[in-house]
Enzyme design. Structure first.
Site, PDB file in Angstrom:
ATOM      1  N   SER A   1     -23.634  12.312  -6.453  1.00 34.22           N
ATOM      2  CA  SER A   1     -24.072  11.287  -7.378  1.00 34.22           C
ATOM      3  C   SER A   1     -23.868   9.861  -6.861  1.00 34.22           C
ATOM      4  CB  SER A   1     -23.308  11.456  -8.697  1.00 34.22           C
ATOM      5  OG  SER A   1     -21.917  11.249  -8.526  1.00 34.22           O
TER       6      SER A   1
ATOM      7  N   SER B   1     -19.943  14.645  -4.695  1.00 31.75           N
ATOM      8  CA  SER B   1     -20.717  13.417  -4.877  1.00 31.75           C
ATOM      9  C   SER B   1     -20.420  12.298  -3.905  1.00 31.75           C
ATOM     10  CB  SER B   1     -20.542  12.899  -6.309  1.00 31.75           C
ATOM     11  OG  SER B   1     -21.181  13.753  -7.224  1.00 31.75           O
TER      12      SER B   1
ATOM     13  N   LYS C   1     -19.784   1.691  -7.572  1.00 32.66           N
ATOM     14  CA  LYS C   1     -20.668   2.640  -8.231  1.00 32.66           C
ATOM     15  C   LYS C   1     -20.545   2.505  -9.750  1.00 32.66           C
ATOM     16  CE  LYS C   1     -21.238   7.709  -8.529  1.00 32.66           C
ATOM     17  NZ  LYS C   1     -20.730   8.998  -8.003  1.00 32.66           N
TER      18      LYS C   1
END
Length: 477
Positions: A148, A172, A71
């Site tokens: 996220s 997230s 990520k």
């Protein structure tokens, strides 16, 4: 290896094939590359170009050669640009070194193929940054993949990857796992190293790990990467046996509480999410567990005020650090409207405000600790609805302001932030399906360092209510 064959295996299965010599790592990587190329135009889940070859990794690790992605936030790999979902970083800043967890991912054998999308600086329960555009949910391209860690979740759900890095400051990992039908574990604070860049990201709220499709992959990856590094703030006791063994053994009889009332005090809960929790509660009772409706007693207003302080102070510090290092000017051309508003609010906070927030976090943690003295597990929805339409969580909306933006996020994500505030572990599992055919995430939480309890119970639920047969509309192969 055919792409459809590749997509049918989880990370453990692929690692076994490679280890046994049934397939070469290069064949797996070629299939993964083709899979990523096939879904990226529809999902928009990656940022930057897919790597021409995977990053260096240990061939003899437990996941030797298994495709992976990182990520675009917090964790970083040497030489790989990081954008943090923000125009403020332009095309990305190449990072000088691996974080400790990145080094552990390499040692585990994970073959990093690229970088996945994140909302700007991670403060959104949806992944639709202005910088790179919205990530679309593979179950329904009009819906959000969550945030996220939405880019990672979309790729794993579409079977382009078996596992991907994710992190969690307010839900997230678990929110996108719920939206995309995955397993998403937020480990205990300190279980996974966050060094060397951080001691306690986001005043202790931030946790690193991954999203997977199966419970066994989640447990085996945790076995491979948990543990402290010199200088880390926390040193947890080692588990009494490997987490993978907990998956095989299953759970002992447990005392389980459930609630469908949001911890944040925000938001109406979709009746399908309520029904999912009640059906899982019934399933657990039929498996021999003691199940009652109960919840910890917390001051929701004080909780939200403190969490709001933590997030806005973090955003102010992040924006100002990036601007100072790059010589950039924060403004509407480089930051989304709500990020600007949150950063401005964070700059106006006093030192006393952070101490006040810490007092609330302490009281909340003590309340949950007492609750988990009476119950082993807390069962809730993961989110207040199965997912959200793209555009509902628009971080560039000009009229929300800092608190309006916070409230909008946690009206959708009303069940996750408690685990970040307390540092306790929680896991989202795809245990139900909506009338529209979307996955519904159900969350299990437990007391400090009780990942073994969660993984054993999660494995039992995976066996009782399997989800491996479900496929999203956008699926490799």
């Amino acid at each position: 290896m055919r792409v459809d064959e590749y997509a049918s295996y989880d990370a453990t299965g692929l690692a076994d094939l490679i280890r046994q010599g049934q397939v070469k790592p290069e064949e797996v990587h070629a299939a993964a590359g083709a899979a990523l190329d096939a879904v990226q135009p529809r999902l928009n889940a990656m940022v930057g170009a897919r790597f021409d070859a995977p990053l260096d990794h240990a061939d003899d690790g437990p996941f030797g050669g298994v495709p992976f992605a990182i990520k675009d936030l917090v964790l970083h790999a040497a030489g790989v640009p990081q954008r943090a979902g923000s125009r403020l970083l332009g095309g990305g800043v190449p990072m000088p070194a691996d974080t400790y967890l990145m080094a552990r991912f390499r040692a585990a054998g994970l073959a990093t193929m690229g970088v996945t999308a994140t909302p700007e600086l991670g403060f959104n329960a949806s992944t639709e940054p202005v910088a790179t555009g919205p990530v679309r949910n593979p179950w329904d391209l009009t819906r959000s993949a969550g945030g996220s860690s939405g880019g990672s979740a979309a790729l794993v759900a579409a079977r382009a990857l078996p596992v991907a890095h994710a992190n969690d400051g307010g839900g997230s990992i678990r929110i996108p796992a719920g939206c995309c039908g995955l397993v998403g574990l937020k480990p205990t604070r300190g279980r996974i190293t966050v060094g060397p860049d951080y001691a306690d990201p986001l005043l202790g709220l931030g946790i690193e790990f991954a999203v997977t499709r199966t419970v066994r992959d989640c447990a085996r990856l945790l076995d491979a990467v948990y543990g402290a590094e010199p200088g880390d703030r926390y040193l947890l006791p080692d588990p009494r046996r490997p987490f993978a063994d907990e998956v095989k053994a299953g759970s002992r009889p447990l005392r389980i509480a459930f609630t469908t009332t949001p911890m944040s005090g925000h938001g109406e809960v979709d009746l399908q999410c309520v029904d999912a929790v009640r059906r899982v509660a019934g399933q657990l009772e039929s498996m021999g567990h003691t199940v009652v409706e109960a919840a910890p007693a917390i001051d929701s207003d004080a909780f939200d005020d403190a969490n709001f302080i933590a997030w806005t102070s973090f955003l102010a510090d992040s924006v100002d650090q990036i601007a100072a290092v790059l010589g950039a000017t924060p403004g509407p051309d480089t930051l989304e409207a709500t990020t600007l508003a949150c950063a401005e609010h964070g700059r106006d906070l006093r030192a006393q405000d952070l101490h006040a927030a810490d007092r609330v976090f302490n009281m909340t943690t003590r309340s949950f600790a007492a609750f988990f003295g009476e119950y082993d597990v807390l069962l809730t929805p993961t989110t207040c609805a199965p997912n959200a339409p793209l555009g509902h969580l628009d971080a560039n909306a000009p009229d929300l302001g800092a608190r309006g933006w916070y409230d909008r996020i946690f009206t959708f994500a009303g069940f996750t932030a408690w685990a970040n505030v307390t540092g306790m572990p929680a896991i989202s599992l795809p245990l139900a399906t909506s009338a529209e055919g979307w996955p519904i995430g159900v969350q299990l939480g437990a007391g400090q360092a009780q990942e073994a309890t969660l993984l054993g119970l999660a494995a039992d639920l995976e066996r009782a209510l399997p989800w491996a047969h479900r496929r999203p509309a956008v699926t490799v192969g």
